[in-house]
Design a protein around this motif. Sequence first.
Motif, PDB file in Angstrom:
ATOM      1  N   GLY A  55      20.088 -75.015  -4.153  1.00 39.26           N
ATOM      2  CA  GLY A  55      20.016 -76.350  -4.722  1.00 39.26           C
ATOM      3  C   GLY A  55      18.940 -76.441  -5.781  1.00 39.26           C
ATOM      4  N   PRO A  56      18.903 -77.539  -6.518  1.00 40.00           N
ATOM      5  CA  PRO A  56      17.968 -77.709  -7.629  1.00 40.00           C
ATOM      6  C   PRO A  56      16.519 -77.804  -7.171  1.00 40.00           C
ATOM      7  CG  PRO A  56      19.092 -79.770  -7.177  1.00 40.00           C
ATOM      8  CD  PRO A  56      19.770 -78.731  -6.351  1.00 40.00           C
ATOM      9  N   ASP A  57      15.599 -77.423  -8.056  1.00 42.87           N
ATOM     10  CA  ASP A  57      14.183 -77.441  -7.696  1.00 42.87           C
ATOM     11  C   ASP A  57      13.555 -78.815  -7.837  1.00 42.87           C
ATOM     12  OD1 ASP A  57      14.062 -77.660 -10.425  1.00 42.87           O
ATOM     13  OD2 ASP A  57      13.072 -75.738 -10.763  1.00 42.87           O
ATOM     14  N   ASP A  58      14.347 -79.814  -8.270  1.00 43.07           N
ATOM     15  CA  ASP A  58      13.858 -81.187  -8.325  1.00 43.07           C
ATOM     16  C   ASP A  58      14.685 -82.080  -7.396  1.00 43.07           C
ATOM     17  OD1 ASP A  58      16.212 -81.139  -9.725  1.00 43.07           O
ATOM     18  OD2 ASP A  58      15.474 -82.325 -11.427  1.00 43.07           O
ATOM     19  N   ALA A  59      15.164 -81.492  -6.295  1.00 40.04           N
ATOM     20  CA  ALA A  59      16.016 -82.221  -5.356  1.00 40.04           C
ATOM     21  C   ALA A  59      15.303 -83.439  -4.785  1.00 40.04           C
ATOM     22  CB  ALA A  59      16.453 -81.298  -4.227  1.00 40.04           C
ATOM     23  N   ARG A  60      16.051 -84.531  -4.625  1.00 43.59           N
ATOM     24  CA  ARG A  60      15.529 -85.740  -3.987  1.00 43.59           C
ATOM     25  C   ARG A  60      15.909 -85.797  -2.509  1.00 43.59           C
ATOM     26  NH1 ARG A  60      13.883 -89.670  -7.667  1.00 43.59           N
ATOM     27  NH2 ARG A  60      14.257 -91.329  -6.154  1.00 43.59           N
ATOM     28  N   LEU A  61      16.943 -85.048  -2.148  1.00 49.02           N
ATOM     29  CA  LEU A  61      17.417 -84.991  -0.762  1.00 49.02           C
ATOM     30  C   LEU A  61      17.379 -83.541  -0.298  1.00 49.02           C
ATOM     31  CD1 LEU A  61      18.888 -85.951   1.825  1.00 49.02           C
ATOM     32  CD2 LEU A  61      21.028 -85.854   0.519  1.00 49.02           C
ATOM     33  N   LEU A  62      16.807 -83.320   0.880  1.00 49.02           N
ATOM     34  CA  LEU A  62      16.722 -81.980   1.454  1.00 49.02           C
ATOM     35  C   LEU A  62      17.498 -81.949   2.767  1.00 49.02           C
ATOM     36  CD1 LEU A  62      15.398 -79.111   1.363  1.00 49.02           C
ATOM     37  CD2 LEU A  62      13.538 -80.087   2.740  1.00 49.02           C
ATOM     38  N   ILE A  63      18.270 -80.894   2.980  1.00 43.54           N
ATOM     39  CA  ILE A  63      18.985 -80.679   4.236  1.00 43.54           C
ATOM     40  C   ILE A  63      18.376 -79.460   4.919  1.00 43.54           C
ATOM     41  CG2 ILE A  63      21.210 -80.127   5.296  1.00 43.54           C
ATOM     42  CD1 ILE A  63      22.538 -81.539   2.904  1.00 43.54           C
ATOM     43  N   VAL A  64      17.959 -79.616   6.164  1.00 48.78           N
ATOM     44  CA  VAL A  64      17.312 -78.533   6.916  1.00 48.78           C
ATOM     45  C   VAL A  64      18.193 -78.160   8.097  1.00 48.78           C
ATOM     46  CG1 VAL A  64      15.262 -77.810   8.173  1.00 48.78           C
ATOM     47  CG2 VAL A  64      15.033 -79.373   6.238  1.00 48.78           C
TER      48      VAL A  64
END
Length: 241
Positions: A55-64
């Motif tokens: 995913g992008p390095d400026d993501a606003r949403l993270l999925i763990v």
Amino acid sequence: MATRERFRDLAELDDRLIGCRACPRLVEWRERVAREKRRAFADQEYWGRPVPGIGPDDARLLIVGLAPAAHGGNRTGRMFTGDRSGDVLFSALYLAGLASQPHSVAIGDGLELFGTRITAPVHCAPPQNKPTIDERDRCSEWLHAELELLAPTVRSVVTLGGFGWQSTLRTFSSLGWTVPRPLPKFGHGSSTTLVRDGAELEIFGCYHVSQQNTFTGRLTVEMVVEVLTAAARSAGIGTGE
């Protein structure tokens, strides 16, 4: 990593990550699986190394999540790619407007994530999908570094399963975020808010997209879409914020 390191960006972190050999049991398992292979993939060259985030390095949403699957991410080299769990997750991401396509089969298949990054507390495929506490703690340095780099942009997090929930809260706490006490309990649809220097970060719980959950009907694509949509709204994705 023997000591905590700082990285310029996610590209440098990912480059270092794929060479990690810190956990002997996981190294032996991932490489054995890559040699022996599953019959259906006998003609393919397995990745057989730690799997970096996507995913992008400026993501606003993270999925763990939890960890790569032996014949999914450990084969393809990309999180949730090439297995049934990924089929559910990427279908939900597409329906929520967070992915360019509803499937993820291989690196280079055209998949693009919108404002979203996917990672895991453990980056090597573990036997029976069960990393030990010691393996989780060794790998936690990578998650710490990744979340530190993403901190300027990430506004919400979706954790897939209790393992991801606990690892996420623990890591953000180590980064200086205030976690509610007593510790919030994981549950599907649960959420909690972390605070640091006036900024807020919302954490959402979602059952893991494992076959055990999806085949039994405990978790459906629609249930995942509902959580992802709430998290995207919290992150300001698609809202003009």
